[in-house]
Design a protein around this motif. Structure first.
Motif, PDB file in Angstrom:
ATOM      1  N   GLU A 222       0.831  -1.206   0.000  1.00  0.00           N
ATOM      2  CA  GLU A 222       0.000   0.000   0.000  1.00  0.00           C
ATOM      3  C   GLU A 222       0.865   1.254   0.000  1.00  0.00           C
ATOM      4  OE1 GLU A 222      -3.016  -0.157   2.982  1.00  0.00           O
ATOM      5  OE2 GLU A 222      -3.948  -1.943   2.114  1.00  0.00           O
ATOM      6  N   ASP A 223       2.045   1.168   0.612  1.00  0.00           N
ATOM      7  CA  ASP A 223       3.050   2.217   0.472  1.00  0.00           C
ATOM      8  C   ASP A 223       4.398   1.559   0.756  1.00  0.00           C
ATOM      9  OD1 ASP A 223       3.433   2.082   3.277  1.00  0.00           O
ATOM     10  OD2 ASP A 223       1.901   3.609   3.612  1.00  0.00           O
ATOM     11  N   GLU A 224       5.429   2.355   1.035  1.00  0.00           N
ATOM     12  CA  GLU A 224       6.772   1.808   1.181  1.00  0.00           C
ATOM     13  C   GLU A 224       6.901   0.850   2.370  1.00  0.00           C
ATOM     14  OE1 GLU A 224       9.651   4.874   1.303  1.00  0.00           O
ATOM     15  OE2 GLU A 224       9.352   5.499  -0.787  1.00  0.00           O
ATOM     16  N   ARG A 225       6.135   1.077   3.438  1.00  0.00           N
ATOM     17  CA  ARG A 225       6.293   0.266   4.637  1.00  0.00           C
ATOM     18  C   ARG A 225       5.064  -0.542   4.994  1.00  0.00           C
ATOM     19  NH1 ARG A 225       7.800   3.191   9.694  1.00  0.00           N
ATOM     20  NH2 ARG A 225       7.946   1.029  10.395  1.00  0.00           N
ATOM     21  N   GLU A 226       3.951  -0.290   4.348  1.00  0.00           N
ATOM     22  CA  GLU A 226       2.735  -1.012   4.691  1.00  0.00           C
ATOM     23  C   GLU A 226       2.218  -1.811   3.499  1.00  0.00           C
ATOM     24  OE1 GLU A 226      -0.320   1.411   6.286  1.00  0.00           O
ATOM     25  OE2 GLU A 226       0.874   2.157   7.964  1.00  0.00           O
ATOM     26  N   VAL A 252       2.831  -3.648   8.996  1.00  0.00           N
ATOM     27  CA  VAL A 252       3.724  -2.487   8.910  1.00  0.00           C
ATOM     28  C   VAL A 252       5.142  -3.005   9.040  1.00  0.00           C
ATOM     29  CG1 VAL A 252       4.331  -0.250   9.874  1.00  0.00           C
ATOM     30  CG2 VAL A 252       1.953  -1.041   9.968  1.00  0.00           C
ATOM     31  N   LEU A 253       5.926  -2.843   8.000  1.00  0.00           N
ATOM     32  CA  LEU A 253       7.290  -3.356   7.984  1.00  0.00           C
ATOM     33  C   LEU A 253       8.206  -2.474   8.820  1.00  0.00           C
ATOM     34  CD1 LEU A 253       7.640  -4.170   4.172  1.00  0.00           C
ATOM     35  CD2 LEU A 253       6.871  -5.676   6.016  1.00  0.00           C
ATOM     36  N   PRO A 254       9.259  -3.062   9.393  1.00  0.00           N
ATOM     37  CA  PRO A 254      10.231  -2.247  10.124  1.00  0.00           C
ATOM     38  C   PRO A 254      11.004  -1.353   9.164  1.00  0.00           C
ATOM     39  CG  PRO A 254      11.047  -4.482   9.853  1.00  0.00           C
ATOM     40  CD  PRO A 254       9.623  -4.488   9.365  1.00  0.00           C
ATOM     41  N   GLU A 255      11.585  -0.299   9.689  1.00  0.00           N
ATOM     42  CA  GLU A 255      12.409   0.566   8.860  1.00  0.00           C
ATOM     43  C   GLU A 255      13.570  -0.234   8.279  1.00  0.00           C
ATOM     44  OE1 GLU A 255      13.659   4.095  10.815  1.00  0.00           O
ATOM     45  OE2 GLU A 255      11.640   4.670  11.480  1.00  0.00           O
ATOM     46  N   GLU A 256      13.935   0.107   7.077  1.00  0.00           N
ATOM     47  CA  GLU A 256      15.015  -0.578   6.359  1.00  0.00           C
ATOM     48  C   GLU A 256      14.685  -2.038   6.069  1.00  0.00           C
ATOM     49  OE1 GLU A 256      17.350   1.360   5.351  1.00  0.00           O
ATOM     50  OE2 GLU A 256      16.642   3.010   6.602  1.00  0.00           O
ATOM     51  N   GLY A 257      13.412  -2.401   6.159  1.00  0.00           N
ATOM     52  CA  GLY A 257      13.023  -3.779   5.874  1.00  0.00           C
ATOM     53  C   GLY A 257      12.174  -3.863   4.624  1.00  0.00           C
ATOM     54  N   ASP A 258      12.327  -4.941   3.871  1.00  0.00           N
ATOM     55  CA  ASP A 258      11.461  -5.188   2.723  1.00  0.00           C
ATOM     56  C   ASP A 258      10.910  -6.594   2.839  1.00  0.00           C
ATOM     57  OD1 ASP A 258      12.984  -7.116   0.624  1.00  0.00           O
ATOM     58  OD2 ASP A 258      14.441  -5.818   1.634  1.00  0.00           O
ATOM     59  N   VAL A 259       9.722  -6.801   2.263  1.00  0.00           N
ATOM     60  CA  VAL A 259       9.002  -8.043   2.487  1.00  0.00           C
ATOM     61  C   VAL A 259       9.745  -9.245   1.915  1.00  0.00           C
ATOM     62  CG1 VAL A 259       7.597  -7.872   0.389  1.00  0.00           C
ATOM     63  CG2 VAL A 259       6.723  -9.122   2.374  1.00  0.00           C
ATOM     64  N   GLU A 271       9.094  -9.351  12.958  1.00  0.00           N
ATOM     65  CA  GLU A 271       9.554  -7.964  12.908  1.00  0.00           C
ATOM     66  C   GLU A 271       8.480  -6.980  12.476  1.00  0.00           C
ATOM     67  OE1 GLU A 271      13.338  -7.207  11.246  1.00  0.00           O
ATOM     68  OE2 GLU A 271      14.066  -9.251  11.510  1.00  0.00           O
ATOM     69  N   ALA A 272       7.488  -7.456  11.733  1.00  0.00           N
ATOM     70  CA  ALA A 272       6.433  -6.550  11.291  1.00  0.00           C
ATOM     71  C   ALA A 272       5.408  -6.347  12.408  1.00  0.00           C
ATOM     72  CB  ALA A 272       5.750  -7.106  10.050  1.00  0.00           C
ATOM     73  N   ALA A 273       4.700  -5.237  12.339  1.00  0.00           N
ATOM     74  CA  ALA A 273       3.633  -4.956  13.295  1.00  0.00           C
ATOM     75  C   ALA A 273       2.284  -5.136  12.601  1.00  0.00           C
ATOM     76  CB  ALA A 273       3.753  -3.528  13.824  1.00  0.00           C
ATOM     77  N   LEU A 274       1.313  -5.620  13.363  1.00  0.00           N
ATOM     78  CA  LEU A 274      -0.022  -5.804  12.827  1.00  0.00           C
ATOM     79  C   LEU A 274      -0.723  -4.458  12.646  1.00  0.00           C
ATOM     80  CD1 LEU A 274      -1.414  -8.865  14.816  1.00  0.00           C
ATOM     81  CD2 LEU A 274      -1.045  -8.752  12.352  1.00  0.00           C
ATOM     82  N   GLY A 275      -1.463  -4.363  11.551  1.00  0.00           N
ATOM     83  CA  GLY A 275      -2.277  -3.176  11.349  1.00  0.00           C
ATOM     84  C   GLY A 275      -3.746  -3.518  11.280  1.00  0.00           C
ATOM     85  N   GLY A 276      -4.106  -4.701  11.778  1.00  0.00           N
ATOM     86  CA  GLY A 276      -5.484  -5.166  11.718  1.00  0.00           C
ATOM     87  C   GLY A 276      -5.648  -6.210  10.628  1.00  0.00           C
ATOM     88  N   ASP A 349     -10.238 -11.691  14.771  1.00  0.00           N
ATOM     89  CA  ASP A 349     -10.050 -10.319  14.307  1.00  0.00           C
ATOM     90  C   ASP A 349      -8.709  -9.830  14.841  1.00  0.00           C
ATOM     91  OD1 ASP A 349     -12.511 -10.229  13.024  1.00  0.00           O
ATOM     92  OD2 ASP A 349     -13.556  -9.602  14.848  1.00  0.00           O
ATOM     93  N   LEU A 350      -7.793  -9.540  13.952  1.00  0.00           N
ATOM     94  CA  LEU A 350      -6.438  -9.189  14.359  1.00  0.00           C
ATOM     95  C   LEU A 350      -6.382  -7.724  14.793  1.00  0.00           C
ATOM     96  CD1 LEU A 350      -4.506 -10.963  11.475  1.00  0.00           C
ATOM     97  CD2 LEU A 350      -5.206 -11.891  13.686  1.00  0.00           C
ATOM     98  N   PRO A 351      -5.768  -7.455  15.930  1.00  0.00           N
ATOM     99  CA  PRO A 351      -5.695  -6.068  16.426  1.00  0.00           C
ATOM    100  C   PRO A 351      -4.719  -5.237  15.609  1.00  0.00           C
ATOM    101  CG  PRO A 351      -4.411  -7.519  17.827  1.00  0.00           C
ATOM    102  CD  PRO A 351      -5.105  -8.407  16.836  1.00  0.00           C
ATOM    103  N   ALA A 352      -4.840  -3.946  15.729  1.00  0.00           N
ATOM    104  CA  ALA A 352      -3.952  -3.033  15.013  1.00  0.00           C
ATOM    105  C   ALA A 352      -2.815  -2.580  15.923  1.00  0.00           C
ATOM    106  CB  ALA A 352      -4.745  -1.817  14.517  1.00  0.00           C
ATOM    107  N   GLU A 353      -1.699  -2.217  15.297  1.00  0.00           N
ATOM    108  CA  GLU A 353      -0.551  -1.638  15.997  1.00  0.00           C
ATOM    109  C   GLU A 353      -0.056  -2.530  17.121  1.00  0.00           C
ATOM    110  OE1 GLU A 353      -1.606   2.257  17.198  1.00  0.00           O
ATOM    111  OE2 GLU A 353      -1.998   2.969  15.173  1.00  0.00           O
ATOM    112  N   GLU A 354       0.081  -3.812  16.827  1.00  0.00           N
ATOM    113  CA  GLU A 354       0.625  -4.762  17.791  1.00  0.00           C
ATOM    114  C   GLU A 354       1.719  -5.570  17.111  1.00  0.00           C
ATOM    115  OE1 GLU A 354       0.003  -5.339  20.906  1.00  0.00           O
ATOM    116  OE2 GLU A 354      -2.061  -4.850  21.429  1.00  0.00           O
ATOM    117  N   ARG A 355       2.800  -5.822  17.825  1.00  0.00           N
ATOM    118  CA  ARG A 355       3.842  -6.710  17.323  1.00  0.00           C
ATOM    119  C   ARG A 355       3.510  -8.127  17.760  1.00  0.00           C
ATOM    120  NH1 ARG A 355       8.386  -4.411  15.336  1.00  0.00           N
ATOM    121  NH2 ARG A 355       9.580  -6.291  15.742  1.00  0.00           N
TER     122      ARG A 355
END
Length: 377
Positions: A222-226, A252-259, A271-276, A349-355
């Motif tokens: 969806e963008d560079e990190r998400e 949400v990918l960590p900085e300097e990380g690619d999928v 390493e990624a964080a959940l966004g829901g 249902d996956l929560p948002a902003e959780e590692r």
């Protein structure tokens, strides 16, 4: 004069690829000898490159290790640029090795192993480097494991795509068959009774375990990190159960990380964080749960009805301690064993902003934090 000139020109045109072709053939032979150096005796048949380049091959590879293991490869083909191959294919692979507990060696035969765009033509000697360099994309066709000419296992197809550079990957397993009866006969005698019980439950007494699986995944940025990780798949244990999953999660990918790198390293979910998002898990009864109930009742010396009633009581007890979602899940499993349901569906249902790694700190709280719902059908 003109005829001589044309002859020389044609000869030069056809000779242009010869030098690099010879060089690639020499490199393949040298790299194969280096791979097996110090491990035993290696012999190679003809090593050559196609006239116009593009394919380098070694025929009749034969290796005998210091411990007596034997490897045959009828044909080893490097397609494309030798330094960055399009594919590496091994045809007619056969491996024989001694197993300490067995009187005769095991034989593994594979019709073909095809590796998609490995980063080198010949595998490295280091196991860790081997996994990184060679197993992003591999297809294995017709594998058989034999002992004294008796078939222990067979697999029609295994395909793994672990390279997410194109945003897609997956694992496919077609027609895996294990002869548990023969395997158990080769196991230590003191373990055979327990293993036969497990075999009877898994195979309904046939002694043959048959399995198919297919899991697909894709990354939708969806963008560079998400982006969204979308996955679905199904595993089928013949005469046992069907397990399926569907996942649609914003990450949400960590900085300097690619999928692609994170998937290759197996650390994306760490390493990624959940966004829901949403995860659905499905179990369909094909006889396994009924046999589990019968086995449990037999081992406890009670009737099946008593065993199921006892299991429901335990489910209610766990529900009082850990919440209604756990109670519903355990009761759903009891329904499968009792024949009151054919399938069990668990939706999270996956929560948002959780590692994801944070959930491991308190796994008993997962049902509430993931808003778990259980349904039987």
């Amino acid at each position: 004069m003109r005829s001589c000139f044309l002859t020389a020109a044609f000869a030069a045109a056809f000779m242009l690829p010869v030098a690099p072709a010879l060089a690639d053939a020499e490199r393949l032979e040298a790299d194969l000898r280096a791979l097996f150096a110090g491990r035993g005796e290696l012999s190679l048949g003809e090593v050559s490159t196609s006239l116009l380049g593009g394919e380098t091959r070694a025929e009749a590879i034969r290796f005998t290790g210091h411990d007596g293991e034997r490897l045959w490869v009828e044909r080893y083909v490097v397609s494309g640029d030798y330094d960055a191959p399009d594919a590496v294919t091994l045809e007619g692979v056969r491996l024989e090795g001694e197993v300490e507990e067995l009187e005769a060696p095991l034989t593994i035969a594979i019709e073909e192993v095809a590796l998609d765009a490995p980063d080198r033509a010949v595998p490295p000697r280091d196991d860790e480097a081997l996994e990184e360099a060679w197993f992003d994309g591999v297809t294995l066709t017709t594998l058989a494991i034999d002992h004294r000419e008796e078939r222990l296992a067979r697999l029609e197809l295994l395909s793994l795509d672990n390279d997410f550079a194109d945003g897609e990957g997956g694992l496919w397993l077609d027609a895996l068959s294990l002869d548990l009866t023969r395997m158990i006969a080769l196991s230590p005698e003191e373990e055979r009774t327990r293993l036969r019980m497990a075999s009877n439950v898994l195979t309904d007494g046939s002694g043959e375990l048959r399995l198919d699986a297919a899991f697909d995944a894709r990354w939708e940025p969806e963008d560079e990190r998400e982006g969204r990780l979308v996955s679905d798949g199904e595993l089928t244990l013949r005469d046992g159960l069907v397990f399926g999953l569907d996942l649609d999660s914003l990450l949400v990918l960590p900085e300097e990380g690619d999928v692609a790198t994170l998937m290759a390293e197996g650390t994306l979910l760490e390493e990624a964080a959940l966004g829901g998002g949403r995860l659905e898990l499905r179990l369909a009864e094909r006889g396994l749960f009924d046999r589990l109930a019968t086995l449990g009742a037999t081992m406890e010396g009670i009737s099946k009805a008593q065993y199921l009633e006892q299991a429901r009581t335990q489910a209610e007890g766990f529900g009082m301690m850990f919440g209604p979602q756990v109670r519903d899940l355990l009761n759903g499993l009891v329904d499968l064993m009792a024949g009151g349901a054919e399938s069990l569906v668990v939706t999270l249902d996956l929560p948002a902003e959780e590692r994801l790694e944070r959930f491991a700190e308190d796994p008993l709280a997962l049902p509430e934090r993931f808003a778990m719902r259980v349904e039987t059908r």
